[in-house]
Design an enzyme around this catalytic site. Structure first.
Site, PDB file in Angstrom:
ATOM      1  N   ASN A 299      27.977   8.757 -14.597  1.00  0.00           N
ATOM      2  CA  ASN A 299      26.640   9.278 -14.905  1.00  0.00           C
ATOM      3  C   ASN A 299      25.519   8.416 -14.324  1.00  0.00           C
ATOM      4  O   ASN A 299      24.381   8.870 -14.195  1.00  0.00           O
ATOM      5  CB  ASN A 299      26.444   9.430 -16.426  1.00  0.00           C
ATOM      6  CG  ASN A 299      27.249  10.541 -17.062  1.00  0.00           C
ATOM      7  OD1 ASN A 299      27.638  10.466 -18.226  1.00  0.00           O
ATOM      8  ND2 ASN A 299      27.524  11.618 -16.320  1.00  0.00           N
TER       9      ASN A 299
ATOM     10  N   ASP B 171      29.298  17.343 -24.299  1.00  0.00           N
ATOM     11  CA  ASP B 171      28.843  17.927 -23.030  1.00  0.00           C
ATOM     12  C   ASP B 171      28.028  19.197 -23.257  1.00  0.00           C
ATOM     13  O   ASP B 171      28.232  19.909 -24.238  1.00  0.00           O
ATOM     14  CB  ASP B 171      30.075  18.228 -22.155  1.00  0.00           C
ATOM     15  CG  ASP B 171      29.689  18.429 -20.696  1.00  0.00           C
ATOM     16  OD1 ASP B 171      28.587  18.003 -20.301  1.00  0.00           O
ATOM     17  OD2 ASP B 171      30.492  19.028 -19.960  1.00  0.00           O
TER      18      ASP B 171
HETATM   19  C1  IPE Z   1      31.268  13.733 -19.405  1.00  0.00           C
HETATM   20  O1  IPE Z   1      30.389  14.761 -19.093  1.00  0.00           O
HETATM   21  C2  IPE Z   1      30.507  12.484 -19.747  1.00  0.00           C
HETATM   22  C3  IPE Z   1      29.840  12.501 -21.035  1.00  0.00           C
HETATM   23  C4  IPE Z   1      29.879  13.466 -21.921  1.00  0.00           C
HETATM   24  C5  IPE Z   1      29.101  11.308 -21.332  1.00  0.00           C
HETATM   25  P1  IPE Z   1      29.919  15.059 -17.600  1.00  0.00           P
HETATM   26  O2  IPE Z   1      28.979  16.201 -17.682  1.00  0.00           O
HETATM   27  O3  IPE Z   1      29.434  13.824 -16.951  1.00  0.00           O
HETATM   28  O4  IPE Z   1      31.293  15.486 -16.895  1.00  0.00           O
HETATM   29  P2  IPE Z   1      31.578  16.488 -15.709  1.00  0.00           P
HETATM   30  O5  IPE Z   1      30.655  16.113 -14.601  1.00  0.00           O
HETATM   31  O6  IPE Z   1      31.290  17.858 -16.208  1.00  0.00           O
HETATM   32  O7  IPE Z   1      33.026  16.325 -15.387  1.00  0.00           O
HETATM   33  C1  IPE Z   2      26.173  15.673 -21.636  1.00  0.00           C
HETATM   34  O1  IPE Z   2      25.446  16.762 -21.205  1.00  0.00           O
HETATM   35  C2  IPE Z   2      25.357  14.397 -21.662  1.00  0.00           C
HETATM   36  C3  IPE Z   2      25.771  13.410 -20.638  1.00  0.00           C
HETATM   37  C4  IPE Z   2      26.743  13.553 -19.804  1.00  0.00           C
HETATM   38  C5  IPE Z   2      25.012  12.173 -20.589  1.00  0.00           C
HETATM   39  P1  IPE Z   2      25.201  17.050 -19.663  1.00  0.00           P
HETATM   40  O2  IPE Z   2      23.944  16.362 -19.242  1.00  0.00           O
HETATM   41  O3  IPE Z   2      26.394  16.734 -18.856  1.00  0.00           O
HETATM   42  O4  IPE Z   2      24.966  18.622 -19.695  1.00  0.00           O
HETATM   43  P2  IPE Z   2      25.478  19.701 -18.659  1.00  0.00           P
HETATM   44  O5  IPE Z   2      26.962  19.503 -18.508  1.00  0.00           O
HETATM   45  O6  IPE Z   2      24.735  19.464 -17.392  1.00  0.00           O
HETATM   46  O7  IPE Z   2      25.137  21.003 -19.300  1.00  0.00           O
HETATM   47 MG    MG Z   3      28.014  17.789 -18.313  1.00  0.00          MG
END
Ligand code: IPE
Ligand code: IPE
Ligand code: MG
Length: 257
Positions: A72, A24
């Site tokens: 997602n 993340d």
């Molecule tokens: C979890 O991260 C999913 C992945 C790393 C693929 P998200 O960014 O989607 O989760 P939340 O929204 O912070 O809970």
């Molecule tokens: C993780 O990074 C990748 C996926 C969930 C696909 P994020 O895209 O969630 O990054 P933040 O949480 O917005 O920084």
């Molecule tokens: Mg995220």
């Protein structure tokens, strides 16, 4: 990435067999630099390469990377599209390295929802790497822990409706047996989440029941071999009791040695 190079300071029996990572912080990494979120995902893909390489060298048995959640899909379509393109690129570009290093690729999740241009190189690499036994690399794609448990329960309900299963015969073992993770992966020992968030976000809900959790402030694109090693060091110093007392655990360890 040649011979296996275990960490001298961590005995092999103190290494996790199976590590899961909630990768993340890509968006924030880009945001901090005034860049579009897509740049963060691209740098995140580089961190995937580094981490897979490091885990393989260290001698971890299985590594599951949470790459795309069921939730997602609800992100802006342009971001979803970019992530799918990146996934395609990863599967094509890493194919040779995965095969050369005896890594077996597997996936968990509702992968039928992925576009054909991801499914094709993915299926191909799963098949080509099926007999590799160096390390299992599991990509959690279109994955949701609740969705996986729901699917497993539905299968059991069908068997009950068909008269081939007694409701009383449903056990934690039989539910687990219907989860893909249990067929393909050792039990989850260590769950890492980057970016300072302290939540599971619908990742391995069932599997994480007794996993050790490790949270780091590092944003995923900045995650390096050293960060993985820091998590492994921390893990090596923990006592896993599985509901028992400390002295029971010690007795068991003595019996095992
Ligand atoms: C979890 O991260 C999913 C992945 C790393 C693929 P998200 O960014 O989607 O989760 P939340 O929204 O912070 O809970
Ligand atoms: C993780 O990074 C990748 C996926 C969930 C696909 P994020 O895209 O969630 O990054 P933040 O949480 O917005 O920084
Ligand atoms: Mg995220």
């Amino acid at each position: 990435m040649n011979a296996q190079a275990p960490l001298p300071e961590i005995p092999k029996d103190r290494l996790p067999r199976h590590i899961g990572i909630i990768m993340d912080g890509n968006g924030r990494w880009a945001n901090n630099r005034g860049l579009p979120r897509e740049h963060g995902h691209e740098r995140g893909a580089d961190a995937v390469r580094t981490t897979v390489r490091a885990a393989r060298k260290i001698g971890v048995e299985a590594l599951t990377l949470f790459a795309f959640s069921s939730q997602n899909w609800d992100r802006p379509p342009t971001e979803v599209f970019h992530l799918m393109q990146l996934l395609n690129r990863y599967l094509v570009e890493e194919r040779a390295e995965i095969l050369d290093n005896n890594i077996r690729l597997v996936t968990v999740g509702q992968t039928h929802r992925l576009p054909e241009y991801v499914l094709e190189p993915m299926t191909n690499l799963i098949e080509a790497s099926a007999n590799n036994d160096g390390m299992v690399l599991c990509l959690a794609l279109s994955y949701g822990g609740r969705e996986m448990i729901t699917d497993a329960v539905r299968k059991l309900a069908r068997a009950v409706a068909a008269g081939t299963l007694e409701p009383e015969s449903i056990t934690t073992k039989s539910i687990e047996a219907h989860l893909d993770s249990s067929r393909m992966l050792p039990p989850l020992d260590l769950l890492i989440r980057t970016s300072g968030e302290h939540r599971i976000s619908n990742f391995f809900l069932w599997e994480a029941a007794y996993a050790e959790l490790f949270f780091t402030e590092v944003l995923w694109p900045d995650f390096q071999r050293e960060n993985l090693i820091a998590a492994l060091r921390d893990y090596a110093g923990r006592e896993r009791r599985f509901g028992l007392t400390s002295s029971q655990v010690e007795d068991k360890e003595e019996e095992g040695t």
